[in-house]
Design a protein around this motif. Structure first.
Motif, PDB file in Angstrom:
ATOM      1  N   ASP A  19      -5.399 -11.521  12.067  1.00  0.00           N
ATOM      2  CA  ASP A  19      -6.550 -12.181  12.698  1.00  0.00           C
ATOM      3  C   ASP A  19      -6.425 -12.239  14.215  1.00  0.00           C
ATOM      4  N   ALA A  20      -5.602 -11.353  14.815  1.00  0.00           N
ATOM      5  CA  ALA A  20      -5.390 -11.373  16.267  1.00  0.00           C
ATOM      6  C   ALA A  20      -6.703 -11.216  17.026  1.00  0.00           C
ATOM      7  N   GLY A  27      -3.619  -5.778  20.199  1.00  0.00           N
ATOM      8  CA  GLY A  27      -2.717  -4.974  21.025  1.00  0.00           C
ATOM      9  C   GLY A  27      -1.469  -5.692  21.498  1.00  0.00           C
ATOM     10  N   CYS A  28      -1.344  -6.997  21.196  1.00  0.00           N
ATOM     11  CA  CYS A  28      -0.155  -7.725  21.641  1.00  0.00           C
ATOM     12  C   CYS A  28       1.049  -7.376  20.757  1.00  0.00           C
ATOM     13  N   CYS A 347       4.267 -14.525  22.810  1.00  0.00           N
ATOM     14  CA  CYS A 347       3.852 -14.708  24.211  1.00  0.00           C
ATOM     15  C   CYS A 347       4.236 -13.421  24.939  1.00  0.00           C
ATOM     16  N   ASP A 348       3.501 -12.376  24.640  1.00  0.00           N
ATOM     17  CA  ASP A 348       3.812 -11.030  25.112  1.00  0.00           C
ATOM     18  C   ASP A 348       3.759 -10.974  26.636  1.00  0.00           C
ATOM     19  N   PRO A 349       4.912 -10.763  27.301  1.00  0.00           N
ATOM     20  CA  PRO A 349       4.926 -10.781  28.762  1.00  0.00           C
ATOM     21  C   PRO A 349       4.275  -9.560  29.400  1.00  0.00           C
ATOM     22  N   THR A 350       3.879  -8.567  28.586  1.00  0.00           N
ATOM     23  CA  THR A 350       3.188  -7.390  29.120  1.00  0.00           C
ATOM     24  C   THR A 350       1.684  -7.478  28.904  1.00  0.00           C
ATOM     25  N   ARG A 358      -1.275 -14.191  19.266  1.00  0.00           N
ATOM     26  CA  ARG A 358      -1.299 -14.388  17.805  1.00  0.00           C
ATOM     27  C   ARG A 358      -0.548 -13.227  17.147  1.00  0.00           C
ATOM     28  N   GLU A 359       0.662 -13.500  16.671  1.00  0.00           N
ATOM     29  CA  GLU A 359       1.522 -12.430  16.168  1.00  0.00           C
ATOM     30  C   GLU A 359       2.243 -12.828  14.877  1.00  0.00           C
TER      31      GLU A 359
END
Length: 412
Positions: A19-20, A27-28, A347-350, A358-359
């Motif tokens: 459900d991202a 894409g995260c 909390c994807d730093p890129t 949401r992962e």
């Protein structure tokens, strides 16, 4: 079972959840994108447990014989914040998201806060970066005595004060007052104390004295069930029944507002958290050692510091090796301790912006009596981790939601 050591790698997600798209996070991939930038990242202990063997893991090669059982967890609650993720782990399904304030807090909230605390007013009252807001308002705060109030994409009411203007204790009192106000429709997940000081060279910088004041969770949860449970101990030829404990390391106590916590220690860094986790093995006889390592999120994730995040993973891995070694033998006795490693969100730093992502999150379970190399696949809720931990501690049915995988994991 005697003890479970449960480490939450705050924000270490592993790819977009189904459900991202509902959260704007297509894409995260926190771990995957870090590995893209640093393909030779030195995390041998995490790899040996089977981190790269988890379904959907990107950028980490699988090992032939993982030491742990492994899988990935899916969040079902309506949010991607720390409180929601941790609560779901212990069996609480948050169906309605906590309120957020993209335009700042309404006048009635600010007025009530000023009246209750007696402060001369507030500064900012908007969405802001915690490191930038103290640079922008630090001087005015010192001159006026007005605390800096700000929020983020999360459900938080943050209060930043210079420790030379308001002591840490005074800041905590402000937070307690705000917590009493922020209930009902304005029941934010956390009120956060954000103390800072002025450094001669660096300017305004945060101190380690952060503290979170959370809403109280549903009292029927894994932690309270552990505290009600007992274990048998032989002392001086007698068999005694004793209560199991929940020993909180880092901000765990704050996340659960002390509910279901028997003892707690706060930390100033990930490394301090791991040191205190290692020390807890000499303190806790039976129950849960529950650790949150917040720097992945607060120091590197939100600040989009990919280099710092990667270095933090390597530093954690070194301490992980020490923990695995100590688990194998405590004093002169062989240990049946079980290690669980998860995360609470990404909390994807890129990725775009500075918000959580949401992962899926990893789920690793390791111990002398845990099957090695068993793939649990993709599990439907974070609560499966809590239900499993409960049964590992001899408490089946310890969560309202989630399924225990004890029978898939434990070698009798």
């Amino acid at each position: 079972m005697s003890r479970v050591i449960w480490i939450v790698l705050d924000s270490v997600g592993m790819g977009e959840a189904p459900d991202a798209g509902d959260f704007g996070d297509i894409g995260c991939n926190t771990l995957g994108h870090i590995m893209e930038k640093f393909p030779s990242l030195k995390i041998p202990n995490l790899k040996s447990l089977g981190l790269g063997n988890i379904d959907g893991m990107m950028g980490i090669d699988p090992v032939e014989k993982p030491l742990a059982s492994f899988g990935r967890l899916t969040e079902i609650s309506a949010g991607k914040d720390t409180t929601t993720g941790h609560w779901e782990m212990i069996g609480i399904h948050t169906k309605t998201p906590f309120p957020t304030y993209p335009n700042g807090f309404p006048e009635e909230v600010i007025k009530a806060f000023v009246t209750k605390t007696g402060v001369p007013g507030v500064l900012c009252n908007s969405v802001a970066s915690g490191t930038e807001v103290i640079k922008q308002f630090g001087d005015e705060h010192r001159l006026s005595g007005k605390p800096i109030i700000y929020t983020s994409a999360d459900s938080v009411f943050q209060i930043a004060c210079d420790e030379s203007v308001y002591s840490v204790e005074q800041l905590y009192e402000m937070c307690e007052a705000a917590r009493e106000i922020l209930v009902g429709e304005h029941g934010v997940a956390r009120v956060i104390a954000r103390p800072f000081v002025k450094d001669i060279i660096k300017g305004y910088v945060r101190t380690p004295n952060r503290r979170d004041f959370s809403l109280k969770p549903d009292p029927e949860n894994l932690l309270t069930e552990i505290m009600k449970s007992e274990y048998m101990k032989q002392e001086e030829g007698r068999i005694l029944r004793k209560k199991q404990s929940v020993y909180a390391v880092g901000k765990i106590e704050d996340i659960f507002a002390g509910v279901g916590i028997s003892d707690a220690v706060h930390t100033v860094s990930n490394d301090d958290g791991m040191v205190k986790t290692l020390e807890a093995l000499d303190i806790v006889e039976s129950g849960l050692i529950f650790t949150n390592l917040v720097e992945f999120d607060s120091t590197w994730g939100h600040r989009r510091d990919v280099v710092g995040y990667a270095r933090g993973l390597e530093e954690f891995d070194v301490r992980l090796g020490e923990l695995m070694k100590k688990m194998g033998r405590i004093g002169d006795k062989k240990s049946d301790d079980i290690l669980v490693i998860t995360a609470d969100h990404g909390c994807d730093p890129t990725f775009k912006g500075t918000d959580h992502t949401r992962e899926y999150v990893p789920f690793l379970i390791y111990g002398k009596k845990i099957y090695q190399g068993h793939n649990l696949g993709t599990l439907p809720t974070f609560a499966d981790a809590g239900a499993t931990v409960g049964e590992l501690l001899g408490i089946p049915g310890s969560t309202k939601i989630g399924e225990s995988h004890f029978m898939d994991l434990y070698t009798f």
